[in-house]
Design an enzyme around this catalytic site. Structure first.
Site, short mmCIF file in Angstrom:
data_model
loop_
_atom_site.label_atom_id
_atom_site.label_comp_id
_atom_site.label_asym_id
_atom_site.label_seq_id
_atom_site.Cartn_x
_atom_site.Cartn_y
_atom_site.Cartn_z
N SER A 32 0.77 -1.26 0.15
CA SER A 32 0.04 0.10 0.10
C SER A 32 0.97 1.38 -0.09
O SER A 32 0.35 2.27 -0.06
CB SER A 32 -1.05 -0.05 1.02
OG SER A 32 -1.88 -0.77 0.96
N LYS B 160 0.14 3.76 -2.68
CA LYS B 160 -0.75 4.81 -2.49
C LYS B 160 -0.10 6.23 -2.38
O LYS B 160 -0.76 7.39 -2.66
CB LYS B 160 -1.76 4.61 -1.53
CG LYS B 160 -2.70 3.26 -1.69
CD LYS B 160 -3.72 3.32 -0.56
CE LYS B 160 -4.56 2.10 -0.49
NZ LYS B 160 -3.93 0.81 0.01
N SER C 58 -5.72 3.64 4.79
CA SER C 58 -5.24 2.91 3.51
C SER C 58 -6.32 1.86 2.84
O SER C 58 -6.11 0.98 2.33
CB SER C 58 -4.30 2.09 4.10
OG SER C 58 -3.48 1.39 2.75
#
Length: 385
Positions: free
Chosen positions: A57, A60, A117
């Site tokens: 993640s 991102k 997230s």
């Protein structure tokens, strides 16, 4: 006496190298890490930082860059409503449980992405901006290339994929983290939020949902203000941690940690090391430089300004109050003069050695004087005489 001098000389040669080795030997358990000072981009510590790994993640971070790019261009507003598609709702992994057709503002979506997230929020934003996640990912890769992230390739906008063709490096993560927090420092206002409630409004009614920060360093490490965590079975545990103390802002990237505790412990160790050795000198260059005489121009002089501020990062304990600045610029220049062109430089030295410089630039345009202008000047002087 001869033996004593030999031993003393040996110690002088060996002790400094031992000191440096010990100081930089952090004994980290994570396979790939890097520590960078943000304002200068100077790398303070690294270990297998160019090894390609799955980012999970922390992907991102690039998604957030593209979102803030659109906000900066005026193509997006924080109050704009974003509708969740069936595809976005279907995302697994970490999510904020958006329903198909549910609308949230861009600002709420940013919070869902950076705090909790949310994979669903990331895809919803990607579709809102680019029409499809695929097109958005193409833009992510193009943006990455523009930042010099040459060891990176994205296949989705949230890092949920297990594809081995979705990869980056600790060094590249530091580059995109630096891009985000430098150009869009407001992100740190979101990434430092520990907990915040949002409201889901769907056909079933309204219900509150609490966003909890996945970056535990925000709560446990003094000065931590972000930035992003990530974990999958392939990537293991990753984090890009941003912390600031006494004007120094550091980025610590950890990839492939065996568990979440090691991820945070290794990041904290690097940050402690960085804050322990960093001493930042900043000259904002606010003083007036005066004007330069212009020969043969429509104006007799032109202002000169600094191109920007000067920063020098010391990691060796030097006396930064001994830094000296010398202005190098001509007394006169021939027309034409173009605004923004280099006029000279401010040179900074320490212990007699140059440590850097800042360009000096012309603050305005001065055209070359033609026949008509010269004739007008002669006539004006005649009338005033």
């Amino acid at each position: 006496m001869k033996k004593f001098l030999i031993v003393l000389l040996t110690l002088v040669l060996i002790i400094p190298s031992l000191s440096i080795t010990t100081r930089a030997d952090l004994e980290l358990a994570s396979p790939s890490v890097i520590l960078m000072e943000n304002s200068t981009g100077q790398i303070l510590y690294e270990q297998n930082a160019d090894e390609q790994r799955s980012p999970a993640s922390i992907t991102k971070i690039m998604t957030l860059i593209l979102i803030f790019d659109e906000l900066d261009k005026g193509n997006l507003e924080l109050t704009d409503q974003v509708t969740t598609s069936a595809h976005a709702k279907s995302m697994g992994g970490s999510q904020v449980f958006l329903e198909e057709g549910e609308q949230q503002t861009v600002e709420v979506m940013i919070k869902c992405i950076v705090i909790s997230s949310g994979n669903d929020a990331s895809v919803a934003m990607a579709e809102h901006i680019a029409g499809s996640e695929g097109e958005f990912v193409s833009r992510m890769n193009a943006r990455a290339k523009g930042l010099g992230m040459n060891s990176t390739n994205f296949e989705d906008c949230c890092g949920l994929t297990d594809s081995t063709n979705h990869y980056t490096t600790a060094h590249d993560v530091a580059l995109m983290s630096r891009e985000l927090i430098t150009h869009y420092p407001q992100i740190l206002g979101y990434s430092s939020i520990w907990m915040e409630d949002i409201t889901h409004v769907t056909k079933q009614g309204s219900k509150p949902f609490t966003l909890s920060n996945t970056n535990k360093l925000v709560r446990s490490y003094d000065g931590c203000v972000g930035l992003k965590t990530g974990s999958t079975s392939l990537a293991k545990y990753c984090v890009s941690a941003v912390a600031e103390r006494e004007g120094v802002q550091l980025i610590a990237v950890v990839m492939g940690a065996p568990d979440y505790k090691v991820r945070f412990a290794d990041a904290a160790s690097m940050l402690n090391y960085g804050f322990g050795i960093c001493n930042l000198y900043v000259d904002e260059n606010q003083e007036e430089l005066g004007n330069i005489r212009v020969k043969g121009g429509t104006e007799k002089q032109v202002a000169c300004t600094y191109e920007g501020e000067f920063r020098y990062l010391d990691t060796e304990g030097k006396a930064l109050d001994q830094i000296e600045k010398t202005i190098e610029m001509p007394e006169s220049v021939k027309a034409p003069v173009k605004k923004g062109d280099h006029a000279g430089k401010a040179v900074y030295t320490l212990d007699g050695k140059e440590i850097g410089h800042v360009n000096l630039i012309y603050g305005g345009n001065v055209e070359k004087a033609g026949y008509g202008h010269c004739l007008g000047e002669v006539w004006r002087k005649f009338l005033l005489s």
